[in-house]
Write a protein that holds these residues in place. Structure first.
Motif, mmCIF file in Angstrom:
data_model
loop_
_atom_site.group_PDB
_atom_site.id
_atom_site.type_symbol
_atom_site.label_atom_id
_atom_site.label_comp_id
_atom_site.label_asym_id
_atom_site.label_seq_id
_atom_site.Cartn_x
_atom_site.Cartn_y
_atom_site.Cartn_z
ATOM 1 N N LYS A 126 -64.526 116.252 20.662
ATOM 2 C CA LYS A 126 -63.910 117.083 21.687
ATOM 3 C C LYS A 126 -63.065 116.200 22.595
ATOM 4 O O LYS A 126 -63.575 115.290 23.242
ATOM 5 C CB LYS A 126 -64.980 117.814 22.494
ATOM 6 N N THR A 171 -60.694 115.938 25.875
ATOM 7 C CA THR A 171 -60.457 116.626 27.139
ATOM 8 C C THR A 171 -59.471 115.834 27.976
ATOM 9 O O THR A 171 -59.732 114.680 28.339
ATOM 10 C CB THR A 171 -61.776 116.807 27.927
ATOM 11 N N GLU A 192 -58.025 121.001 26.300
ATOM 12 C CA GLU A 192 -59.042 120.566 25.353
ATOM 13 C C GLU A 192 -58.612 120.844 23.916
ATOM 14 O O GLU A 192 -57.939 121.834 23.635
ATOM 15 C CB GLU A 192 -60.385 121.273 25.626
ATOM 16 N N ASN A 232 -65.542 113.311 23.534
ATOM 17 C CA ASN A 232 -67.001 113.532 23.540
ATOM 18 C C ASN A 232 -67.646 112.945 24.791
ATOM 19 O O ASN A 232 -68.692 112.311 24.747
ATOM 20 C CB ASN A 232 -67.653 112.958 22.286
ATOM 21 N N VAL A 267 -60.410 120.259 19.748
ATOM 22 C CA VAL A 267 -61.550 119.811 18.947
ATOM 23 C C VAL A 267 -61.036 119.355 17.587
ATOM 24 O O VAL A 267 -60.307 120.079 16.910
ATOM 25 C CB VAL A 267 -62.590 120.941 18.772
#
Length: 524
Positions: free
Chosen positions: A82, A84, A98, A56, A100
């Motif tokens: 999220k 990454t 990525e 995030n 989620v």
């Protein structure tokens, strides 16, 4: 060729169980979406070594092996995280991956007050609840045990204290039932047994009582024995307090034959502690401490045996001692998994084999429950130790965590169940904390299959926490595995030295001030 194979094996294991992280992976939570009612949980997994990870938008620490562990404390409701991953590949190109993760925080307990102190001793706890109202039978019913080692409990629940483990074909009289449990008729404490462990036959018109037809007390090189032949095998329990072991037998009507034998005994320390209302309690004193005990039926004869204090050399306490080492999990049972997917079973086996080598160097006889990545049935593990007459059993594990904060809650813990194993648990834990510089996560009471046996002296060691990236790095490091094995062996030696008898060594000869009948001399 054998030497080459030995040299190649660690490399093969490293290749097999140390996968290189090439893409973003979430190892915990194991489900997506994930539901939790706990106030704190974590996101754990791995990225490519050297990659940057943001959750995030917030940069998250990545360890040298690519592991990460991000702590979250979500409010009630739905949340998205999220992840990454960013790194530069061999061609100089920037790669981004990525994922989620959805987490639903359910209503749960409030955040507890944080304590700065570290508890080091978790005492025995007892399940306390009001006894339920049973459905009584018009007449008590005759029944017998279907499964060997069936547990009786203080309350009709698997949370109830274990009172005893009854052998197959033991006769019980059930007075009533509550849900899936029968209440065994006794004249003292509540005693419950799960219905699936019992075959109920027919009602009884009269109270069922037994006579001790024959009794005997004897000993061999390793054990002292008390045996009593009864009309039928009736329920019993074993308890310990200090240096005493008590055997309680329910439904005994006539003990005259036992009294005759007790009057004739010499230096055996068996006595009747209490006999009232057809409940017999025998007691035996273990002057050198409790080293293990057990009781079972051989047909209609109840046999209680207690281990004699083994001979311990003060300077080399492990010499000649038989130690069982259990590498937890194995085969299809992987145990927990760390951030880079190395399973606990691999860590357990590596430390156990180092412990085997360390104990052998110190003169011990070592019994392994497994030496390869194979399935070993859980109840057969303590049986292997018993079959090989082990004096001590140590089960090796690495800890897991479902929710909570593995960056705060981590370290070494040692579990015990029987009182005579508690001191060994303390010694091993203290040695590991001091030598390995790990956090003290407590000496803990727990009813595990590997801690419940009353013989041998049994403990279970959680060397560290797999979800904690710092401890995970250590647990998967061969050097640390050797250090952990040494620390466990050192704690075991300290325990044995304190238990050793007074031995005088003179001109290479070893003498015992008192030598029990049937006991080996150290010079033999």
């Amino acid at each position: 060729m054998k030497i080459i194979k030995k040299l190649l094996l660690p490399l093969i294991l490293a290749t097999t169980f140390c996968p290189q992280a090439n893409a973003l992976e979430i190892i915990f939570p194991q489900s997506n979406p994930y539901k939790t009612s706990y106030h704190t949980t974590y996101i754990m997994g791995n990225v490519k070594k050297g990659a940057e990870l943001k959750i995030n938008g917030e940069t998250t620490k990545v360890w040298a092996n690519g592991a990460y562990c991000h702590i979250i404390s979500p409010e009630n409701g739905d949340h998205e995280y999220k992840l990454t991953e960013t790194y530069t590949d061999e061609n100089g190109e920037i790669v981004t991956n990525e994922k989620v993760l959805k987490i639903k925080k359910l209503a749960g307990p409030q955040k507890p007050t944080t304590s700065t102190s570290t508890p080091t001793d978790f005492p025995k706890f007892h399940y306390k609840a009001k006894q339920p109202t049973i459905t009584p039978y018009e007449k008590p019913k005759f029944a017998y045990i279907l499964t060997d080692g069936a547990p009786t409990r203080s309350y009709p629940s698997t949370n109830g204290d274990r009172i005893s483990h009854l052998p197959q074909k033991t006769v019980v009289i059930v007075a009533g039932e509550y849900k899936n449990w029968y209440k065994i008729q006794t004249n003292t404490e509540p005693l419950w047994i799960y219905k699936n462990n019992v075959k109920v036959l027919y009602p009884l018109d009269n109270e069922l009582l037994v006579t001790i037809r024959r009794a005997d007390i004897f000993q061999d090189e390793d054990f002292s024995y008390l045996q009593m032949t009864l009309d039928i095998p009736v329920p019993f329990k074993l308890t310990e307090s200090g240096n005493e072991v008590d055997l309680t037998v329910w439904g005994v009507y006539d003990i005259s034959e036992l009294n005759k034998v007790l009057k004739k005994q010499k230096n055996q320390n068996w006595k009747i502690k209490k006999y009232d209302n057809n409940v017999l309690t025998l007691s035996t004193t273990c002057a050198d401490g409790i080293w293990g005990y057990d009781a079972t039926y051989e047909n209609y004869t109840l046999v209680l045996k207690k281990r004699k204090c083994p001979i311990i050399y003060p300077n080399t306490p492990l010499k000649g001692m038989t130690i069982a080492v259990d590498a937890g999990h194995g085969g299809r049972e992987a145990g927990t998994v760390g951030p880079t997917k190395i399973p606990e079973k691999v860590v357990n086996l590596a430390i156990s084999k180092q412990l085997q080598a360390e104990l052998k160097r110190r003169g011990a006889n070592v019994v392994m429950t497994r030496t390869t990545d194979t399935d070993v049935e859980i109840y057969s593990r303590p049986q292997i130790a018993n079959d090989n007459n082990a004096s001590i059993s140590i089960s090796i594990h690495a800890n897991s965590m479902v929710d909570g904060n593995p960056l705060e809650r981590h370290g070494v813990s040692v579990f015990w169940y029987n009182d005579h194993a508690k001191d060994l648990a303390h010694k091993i834990k203290k040695s590991m904390v001091e030598e390995l510089k790990l956090r003290d996560d407590g000496t803990r009471y727990a009813s595990f299959v590997l801690t419940r046996p009353t013989m041998p002296v049994s403990v279970l060691v959680e060397v560290g926490y797999m979800p904690n990236p710092d401890e995970y790095l250590k647990l998967t490091n061969p050097k640390f595995q050797r250090q952990a094995a040494k620390a466990i062996a050192d704690g075991l030696e300290k325990f044995l030295k304190e238990k050793s008898k007074s031995i005088e060594i003179e001109e290479g000869k070893v003498f015992l001030p008192i030598l029990n009948k049937g006991q080996r001399r150290l010079s033999e």
